[in-house]
Design an enzyme around this catalytic site. Structure first.
Site, PDB file in Angstrom:
ATOM      1  N   HIS A 244       0.835  -1.199   0.000  1.00 22.22           N
ATOM      2  CA  HIS A 244       0.000   0.000   0.000  1.00 22.22           C
ATOM      3  C   HIS A 244       0.875   1.256   0.000  1.00 22.22           C
ATOM      4  O   HIS A 244       0.493   2.300  -0.534  1.00 22.22           O
ATOM      5  CB  HIS A 244      -0.910   0.029   1.227  1.00 22.22           C
ATOM      6  CG  HIS A 244      -1.994  -1.005   1.200  1.00 22.22           C
ATOM      7  ND1 HIS A 244      -1.795  -2.301   1.613  1.00 22.22           N
ATOM      8  CD2 HIS A 244      -3.285  -0.926   0.805  1.00 22.22           C
ATOM      9  CE1 HIS A 244      -2.916  -2.981   1.479  1.00 22.22           C
ATOM     10  NE2 HIS A 244      -3.841  -2.171   0.993  1.00 22.22           N
ATOM     11  N   ASP A 317      -4.868  -5.648  -7.909  1.00 24.51           N
ATOM     12  CA  ASP A 317      -5.083  -5.042  -6.601  1.00 24.51           C
ATOM     13  C   ASP A 317      -5.337  -3.562  -6.861  1.00 24.51           C
ATOM     14  O   ASP A 317      -5.188  -3.072  -7.993  1.00 24.51           O
ATOM     15  CB  ASP A 317      -3.864  -5.262  -5.701  1.00 24.51           C
ATOM     16  CG  ASP A 317      -4.211  -5.243  -4.212  1.00 24.51           C
ATOM     17  OD1 ASP A 317      -5.286  -4.705  -3.853  1.00 24.51           O
ATOM     18  OD2 ASP A 317      -3.405  -5.738  -3.407  1.00 24.51           O
TER      19      ASP A 317
END
Length: 597
Positions: A244, A317
């Site tokens: 992330h 993702d």
């Protein structure tokens, strides 16, 4: 729930577009009809089908003003209905922080509103609505929906039947809400205790055990009519960087990847997995270009498609994560992902930038329309398999009959009881007897409650112990207690007959360690409950009794309380090894360790 007239009007667009009939027959699909449908789409509609976007608001047409403002700022539209109309997106992902998941009936109404908006467009197609409902520490739909233990807890239970039951029950509830694609299970094999992003989201460190549980959960979801998603290909289990916020590099050899990381994905493919999510990781042994796997043709096409023989949907993702944005701009990422072999482009930071970039790549000849058609056909096949063309809407009665019903909640409790792991029990301290230790102090870390559960953990544990016959008091000390907080907890321990302390990712320098050591020094019996990673026990050698709960969700904390009170015997076995704190090369507790009474 829309009226029958509205439903008929909305589905007329699909019927007209198909002309020759419905593509979904008893859950199957007719490729000839689907290809005909693709051939009638405009280029702009085709581009839209590739995207899965976030959108703010609890309603498709009447969100709160703050959500309208957020949509205008980030997406250039006011509502979910306008998003579908403008971009013709093929999917929408629900998030708690986007205010999509307030309560079950609201979620169902939102899903119906999105489908109505999509199906009333020319050549309208149903939207594939998705979310991250892994259970454990990652969930988007909270109480009163049924929440199960997370993957590592299921790994500690070791039951394929429980994994399948989780998928079946959770899938039924998601389907009732109109959510038809779940980004679960996690197929990563977690072999790095310092992994900051996977950890307890993984079933464990043994690829065979992980493979079996992945396949079982996939079967449960598919049996319930929800598309499961194995993630994060080619394997995110051995990293110390969170994708992330950074760009992890996996240093496994090709041979180690085959033996360790690939096995659960192979098992998922054999189980008929509907979609596979990519990882924003660099994996030099599989592709030495320096590109993330999400943008790697050798990994996604060469390995996943050609070597593993997978022809289902590949979804990225989130394209807003730093791991995929490090090397290329947000306009290049979606184009490169499609060139690599991706089908669905998930949550780009700017949908407008990404959508226009893909459109331009086709117009300029960098991407062919045939390449888009191949991905759209896979997406439409999945929608047809899920019977979305026939049954795009859900009912409020269906929500009431399905979501959070007593039988589902009882199943979650039973499964949780089989996961709690007793690591240490010096002098047979556990189980605690309410007659001998009537007053219990519950202290410890109180991280923000995950998954829409009630929390905080100390309060949930204290409440559960009180219901079991103890007089339990909660005192939150946090993840980094100050000296004054520790002193307050020690003073309170002096008034108690026993102390239960919840620990959260303890390290050698953690103030939690000082808290626990000072509580033990009081002479009161101390029971530690690791409420996230099970590795805490290595840093707390003085604690006479230590449990691993693998998460701080209510269902797991209540199960731990029943184990502490002796209402059920601990049955969980470590699904990962715990290394010594002073010598990580040495194993303190191996895979399979777990005491009982």
């Amino acid at each position: 729930m829309p009226s029958r007239r509205t439903v008929l009007a909305a589905t007329a667009g699909v019927a007209a577009a198909l002309a020759t009939g419905t593509p979904a027959q008893a859950g199957g699909h007719d490729d000839k009809k689907l290809r005909s449908l693709v051939s009638r789409m405009t280029l702009e509609e085709k581009v839209g089908q590739l995207f899965v976007s976030r959108v703010y608001g609890h309603s498709a047409t009447a969100p709160d003003q703050a959500d309208i403002d957020a949509n205008l700022k980030e997406l250039g539209v006011r509502t979910a209905a306008e998003l579908v109309e403008k971009y013709r997106v093929g999917g929408i992902i629900y998030f708690t922080w986007a205010h999509n998941t307030r309560d079950p009936h609201q979620i169902a109404d939102l899903s119906n509103g999105i489908q109505r908006a999509a199906l009333t467009q020319p050549r309208g197609l149903p939207v594939l609505i998705s979310t991250d409902q892994e259970h454990g520490i990652v969930c988007r739909v909270g109480e009163p929906a049924t929440l199960f233990p997370g993957a590592m807890a299921i790994g500690a239970g070791g039951s394929r039947q429980d994994a399948r039951a989780l998928g079946r029950v959770a899938g039924r509830e998601l389907k009732a809400l109109g959510i038809r694609q779940n980004y679960s299970p996690v197929a990563d094999v977690n072999v790095n205790p310092a992994n900051p992003v996977i950890g307890v989201r993984s079933f464990g460190s043994d690829p065979g055990a992980v493979s079996a549980l992945v396949a079982a959960e996939v079967a449960g979801y598919e049996g319930a009519g929800v598309a499961a998603t194995a993630k994060h290909f080619p394997g995110h289990g051995d990293t110390t960087v969170d994708s992330h916020y950074g760009f992890p590099v996996i240093t496994h050899s090709r041979e180690l990847w085959e033996r360790l990381d690939a096995a659960p994905f192979r098992a998922a493919i054999r189980a008929g997995i509907d979609s596979i999510m990519t990882a924003h990781i660099q994996f030099p042994a599989l592709d030495d270009s320096g590109d993330p796997a999400t943008l790697s043709h050798p990994i996604l096409t060469g390995i996943l498609r050609e070597e593993l023989g997978y022809d289902g949907v590949v979804v990225t993702d989130s394209l807003g994560m730093e791991g995929v944005r490090t090397k290329y701009g947000d306009d290049r990422v979606p184009v490169l992902a499609l060139k690599a072999g991706v089908d669905q482009l998930l949550n780009p930071p700017s949908l407008d930038v990404a959508w226009k970039a893909v459109l331009k790549a086709v117009q300029d000849g960098e991407l062919t329309e045939e390449r888009l058609d191949a991905s759209i056909l896979r997406i439409l096949r999945l929608k047809a398999t899920l019977r979305l063309f026939e049954e795009p809407y859900v009912s409020r009665d269906g929500v009431t009959r399905t979501v959070g019903v007593r039988a589902h909640l009882a199943a979650a409790d039973r499964i949780a009881e089989r996961t709690t792991t007793l690591l240490v029990n010096t002098g047979h301290l556990l189980p605690l007897d309410a007659r001998e230790h009537p007053k219990v102090l519950v202290v410890g870390a109180d991280p923000a409650s995950p998954s829409g559960t009630t929390g905080p953990p100390t309060g949930v544990l204290a409440g559960a112990l009180t219901e079991l016959g103890f007089t339990a008091t909660a005192l939150s000390t946090g993840t980094a207690p100050s000296a004054a907080t520790i002193a307050r907890a020690v003073a309170a321990a002096g008034e108690a007959d026993a102390v239960v302390v919840g620990t959260y990712n303890v390290s050698a320098t953690s103030a939690q360690k000082a808290l626990v050591e000072q509580l033990v020094a009081t002479g009161r019996p101390v029971v530690a409950v690791a409420i996230r990673n099970p590795y805490d026990v290595a840093h707390l050698p003085s604690v006479p009794a230590h449990l691993a709960a693998y998460s701080w969700t209510d269902v797991e904390l209540r199960a731990a309380a029943r184990v502490i009170a002796g209402r059920v015997a601990p049955r969980g076995k470590l699904p990962v090894p715990v290394q010594r704190a002073d010598d990580p090369a040495q194993v303190l507790y191996p895979v399979g360790h777990g005491l009982t009474y």
